[in-house]
Scaffold this active site. Structure first.
Site, mmCIF file in Angstrom:
data_model
loop_
_atom_site.group_PDB
_atom_site.id
_atom_site.type_symbol
_atom_site.label_atom_id
_atom_site.label_comp_id
_atom_site.label_asym_id
_atom_site.label_seq_id
_atom_site.Cartn_x
_atom_site.Cartn_y
_atom_site.Cartn_z
ATOM 1 N N GLU A 1 0.793 -1.227 0.000
ATOM 2 C CA GLU A 1 0.000 0.000 0.000
ATOM 3 C C GLU A 1 0.829 1.283 0.000
ATOM 4 O O GLU A 1 0.469 2.258 0.644
ATOM 5 C CB GLU A 1 -0.962 -0.003 1.215
ATOM 6 C CG GLU A 1 -1.954 -1.145 1.158
ATOM 7 C CD GLU A 1 -2.885 -1.194 2.364
ATOM 8 O OE1 GLU A 1 -4.069 -1.442 2.157
ATOM 9 O OE2 GLU A 1 -2.416 -1.007 3.507
HETATM 10 C C1 ACM Z 1 -2.406 -5.449 4.011
HETATM 11 O O1 ACM Z 1 -3.523 -5.875 4.410
HETATM 12 N N1 ACM Z 1 -2.236 -4.145 3.795
HETATM 13 C C2 ACM Z 1 -1.294 -6.335 3.773
#
Ligand code: ACM
Length: 682
Positions: free
Chosen positions: A323
C-alpha cells in the site's frame, strides 16, 4: 499393538461419521485439524493415576517442556492426580510407560521440518513415533484432543493415526502496531496455535501507529514511535524461545517504505516529504513514506535488520511493502530527478530498487526477504517470497497474485480469504483453499508454501483479540494441515465448538471476556438479556464498522457491545436449521414459537434492568426482536393473517435489518425467508 477390530477411514469425514461411531461407544471424536489417516477401533485405554510416559531416541530438549505440559494438561482434563511428576533428562526414560514416545532426530523450528507422527492406541498402551520432536509435539496435541469421557472413566479410544501437514507454512499474523499486545497475549496465542498445529507466527511489529521493538542502536524509534508500548529485546528473545519450544517459527515484519509514520516520528529526516511526523491514531492508508533515495534510510534499516537478525534465528524477515501509493514520492523533485537519472519509469521501479537493496542487506545477515504482494514487480528477483493478500476489497480477483507469483517462479503464501479481522464466519475462511483453481505444474504447486490468518488490530485490544482470532483460526489451521477433502462444514462447526472450550482451558480469553465486557456495560447487573443478544448479533463485517478509518482512534474505547459480539453468533446456524426444518415440513412450528417467545421474555428482562446510556443504545435491538416475535407468533400458530399483518412484519424486519451500535442482527435473512414462506402458504 494389535487391533481386533477396526474400520479404515482414509480421509472422508462423512464416511467416518457414518461408519465408525455406530461401532464404538467412543464419543464422536473432535480432532482439529483432522488427521491425514485415522482408523478407529472399539477398545479403550482407561486412564488412571498410574498413567505415565517415556521418551526415547534422539531429540531436542524442547520435548521435556512439551511432555510436562502434556501431562499436566491431561491430568487437568481428568483430575486423576497422575503419580508421574516432572519429566527431565534423568527421569525421561521409563520402560513400563503407558505412553511410549520414540523420536528419531532433533527437530529444527523451520519451514519444511518433518512434523509427521504415527499414533497407535490400544487397550494396553500408546505408541507415539515421530521423525522429530516437533512431530511428537504435534502428536501430543492430537492425543489431548482424543481423550474421551463416559460416566465411569476417562479413556483414550483405540485408534491408529498417521498424520502429516498438507502445507509447510501454517501461520497466524498478529499486528501489534495498531494496538500493542503484551507478552502474555502473544504467549497464550502461541499456545493456541500449537494446539491446532500451526507453525509460523508472523509478528507485524511496525506500522503507522507504532514501532514496537527495541533497537539498541536507535532507541528513538521506540522513544518517539511507540507511546512506551514496545517489546524489549529480552522480551523478544523470551517469545522467540517460547515459540521455538512449541515448534513455531517467528517471522518479524518491519513494514516499509510505506506504513512508516512511526519510524518517521523518530527520524523525520528520512521522509520523502519534509516535515514533522507523529504517530498515527486513525486507521487507513497514509502518505508518509521513507525516502528510497537517501542513503541514511538504508543505514537505519540495516541497523534494524542487524539487530533483528540476532533476535530472530529463523530464515525469514518480512519487509511489508504494501500500500505505498507513492504520493510523497511524486511530490518530491529530488526523488523525481533520481527516478529520471536511473531510468525508472514508475514508482514500482523505484520501490523495486528499494526492495532489492533491502534484500541485499538481509542476505548479509543470512535472511530471506518476504513481502506483501506489491513487491512482486518485473525486476524483483524470484528469491523473494510473495505474500498474497489482495482480493475483492481491493478490486482484485482473489488469489490472482498467488497464481502470478508461482507462474513467475516465486514461492508464495496466501492470506487473501484469511483476514479474520473482517469478522466473516469460520465457514467462509474454511472454504478458501491455499491452492488456486488453476491447473499448476507440480513444481508450481510446491511453490505455494501455505497460508496465514491475519489479525489486524485497528479495532482490537488485548481484551478482545482472542475472540477475533479464536476459535475461527482453528478452522483455518485445519485448512492448512488436513487433506483438502476434509471440508464438511457442519462437522467443522461441531468440532470447532469443542476445540473452542479446549482453547479456553489453555488460557485463551475468547469466551470469558464477552461476559467481562457485558458486565461493564450492565454495570454489574445480571447480563443474561445482553448475553442473549450476543447470540444473534455480530460486529459489522468487512471495513464497515470503522467508516473512513476515523470513527475509532487507537485510543478509543473497545469495550462496547460490538466488542462483546463476534463472528459466528451462536444462534445463527441453529436458527437457520430450525427455519429450514419447518419450511421443509420436517418439524412443526413449536420450536420456532418457543424461540420467539424467549425473545419476548428477554425484552421483559432487559426492560427491568436499571438503564444507562450504553444500555439505552442497545435496547432497540431487544425491543425490535420482541416486537417482531409478538407479531410473528400468532402467524405461526394459525393461518388466516391479514395482509396488514405482513406489512407490519416486513416493516419490523426492515428495522431489524438496520445496523445498530455497530452490530447487525444475523437472523434477518432467515427471518425474511420465514415470513415469505408463511405468506405464500397462507
Ligand atoms: C495489508 O492488508 N495491507 C497487507
Amino acid at each position: 499393538m494389535k487391533f481386533n477390530f477396526y474400520i479404515r477411514i482414509v480421509v472422508f469425514a462423512v464416511v467416518f461419521q457414518n461408519l465408525s461411531f455406530g461401532q464404538t461407544d467412543a464419543a464422536r471424536l473432535s480432532l482439529m485439524p483432522w488427521p491425514h489417516e485415522i482408523t478407529v477401533g472399539t477398545k479403550k485405554l482407561q486412564l488412571t493415576s498410574n498413567f505415565n510416559l517415556s521418551i526415547e531416541g534422539n531429540f531436542h530438549p524442547r520435548i521435556y517442556k512439551a511432555a510436562n505440559s502434556f501431562l499436566r494438561r491431561l491430568d487437568g482434563q481428568t483430575g486423576l492426580f497422575f503419580k508421574q511428576g516432572v519429566i527431565n533428562a534423568s527421569t525421561v526414560f521409563n520402560k513400563d510407560a503407558q505412553l511410549e514416545i520414540a523420536i528419531e532426530n532433533k527437530g529444527k523450528t523451520a519451514i519444511n521440518e518433518d512434523e509427521s507422527y504415527v499414533l497407535n492406541i490400544d487397550s494396553s498402551g500408546i505408541s507415539l513415533k515421530a521423525k522429530t520432536d516437533i512431530g511428537a509435539i504435534r502428536g501430543l496435541e492430537t492425543l489431548l484432543q482424543l481423550q474421551q469421557t463416559n460416566s465411569e472413566s476417562y479413556y483414550f479410544p483405540e485408534v491408529k493415526i498417521q498424520d502429516k501437514p498438507r502445507f509447510p507454512w501454517r501461520g497466524l499474523m498478529i499486528d501489534v502496531a495498531r494496538h500493542f499486545q503484551p507478552v502474555e497475549v502473544i504467549k497464550r496465542n502461541l499456545d493456541g496455535m500449537a494446539a491446532v498445529k500451526m507453525n509460523v507466527f508472523h509478528w507485524h511489529l511496525s506500522d503507522d501507529q507504532g514501532f514496537r521493538v527495541e533497537i539498541k542502536k536507535h532507541p528513538k524509534l521506540t522513544e518517539l514511535g511507540s507511546d512506551g508500548l514496545y517489546y524489549t529485546q529480552e522480551q523478544i528473545k523470551e517469545i522467540v524461545a517460547y515459540a521455538d519450544a512449541l515448534g513455531i517459527l517467528v517471522i518479524p515484519e518491519i513494514d516499509v517504505p510505506g506504513h512508516a509514520t512511526a519510524i518517521l516520528s523518530a527520524y523525520p529526516e528520512l521522509a520523502s516529504k519534509q516535515g514533522t511526523y507523529t504517530i498515527e491514531r486513525n486507521a487507513g492508508i497514509f502518505d508518509p513514506t521513507l525516502d528510497p533515495t537517501n542513503i541514511k534510510t538504508y543505514k537505519l534499516l540495516e541497523a534494524i535488520f542487524q539487530e533483528l537478525a540476532t533476535l530472530f534465528p529463523g530464515k525469514y524477515v518480512h519487509i511489508g511493502g504494501d500500500e505505498n501509493e507513492g504520493k510523497h514520492w511524486d511530490k518530491n523533485p529530488e526523488i523525481a530527478q533520481f527516478k529520471k537519472k536511473n531510468n525508472f519509469k514508475s514508482n514500482h521501479d523505484l520501490q523495486t530498487y528499494f526492495n532489492i537493496k533491502l534484500q541485499k542487506i538481509l542476505k548479509k545477515y543470512n535472511k530471506e526477504l518476504v513481502g506483501w504482494e506489491e513487491i512482486m514487480t518485473p525486476n524483483m528477483p524470484t528469491t523473494a517470497i510473495i505474500h498474497s493478500w489482495r482480493g475483492v476489497n481491493e478490486g482484485m480477483p482473489a488469489k490472482q497474485s498467488l497464481v502470478n507469483a508461482v507462474k513467475s517462479g516465486y514461492t508464495t503464501i496466501l492470506s487473501n480469504g484469511y483476514y479474520i479481522d473482517l469478522m466473516y464466519p469460520a465457514s467462509a475462511h474454511y472454504a478458501v483453499d491455499p491452492l488456486p483453481e488453476e491447473t499448476l505444474s507440480e513444481e508450481e504447486r510446491k511453490r505455494i508454501l501455505g497460508g496465514e490468518a491475519t489479525m489486524w488490530t485497528e479495532l482490537v485490544t488485548p481484551q478482545t483479540i482472542d475472540s477475533r482470532i479464536w476459535p475461527r483460526t482453528a478452522a483455518i489451521a485445519e485448512r492448512f494441515w488436513s487433506p483438502k477433502e476434509i471440508n464438511d462444514v457442519d462437522d467443522m462447526y461441531r468440532r470447532l465448538g469443542i476445540i473452542s472450550f479446549q482453547l479456553e482451558a489453555l488460557g485463551l480469553t475468547h469466551i470469558k471476556n464477552r461476559s467481562v465486557i457485558l458486565r461493564k456495560i450492565a454495570k454489574n447487573q445480571d447480563i443474561t438479556p445482553l448475553m442473549n443478544l450476543t447470540k444473534i448479533c455480530e460486529p459489522l463485517k468487512g471495513y464497515t464498522r470503522n467508516k473512513g478509518g476515523t470513527e475509532y482512534q487507537s485510543y478509543s474505547p473497545f469495550t462496547l457491545f460490538a466488542d462483546a459480539c463476534s463472528a459466528d453468533a451462536t444462534d445463527a446456524r441453529m436458527f437457520h436449521k430450525m427455519t429450514q426444518s419447518y419450511i421443509n415440513g420436517k418439524t412443526t412450528a413449536d420450536d420456532l414459537i418457543n424461540y420467539f417467545k424467549n425473545w419476548k421474555q428477554n425484552e421483559l428482562n432487559f426492560y427491568a434492568m436499571a438503564s444507562n446510556p450504553t444500555l439505552a443504545k442497545i435496547h432497540p435491538i431487544s425491543k425490535n426482536m420482541a416486537a417482531f416475535s409478538e407479531a410473528l407468533i400468532p402467524l405461526l400458530q394459525e393461518k388466516g393473517a391479514s395482509s396488514e399483518a405482513f406489512v407490519n412484519l416486513n416493516t419490523l424486519l426492515d428495522t431489524l435489518s438496520q445496523p445498530c451500535e455497530d452490530v447487525e442482527v444475523v437472523l434477518v435473512d432467515d427471518l425474511k425467508i420465514l415470513v415469505a414462506f408463511i405468506q405464500t402458504t397462507e
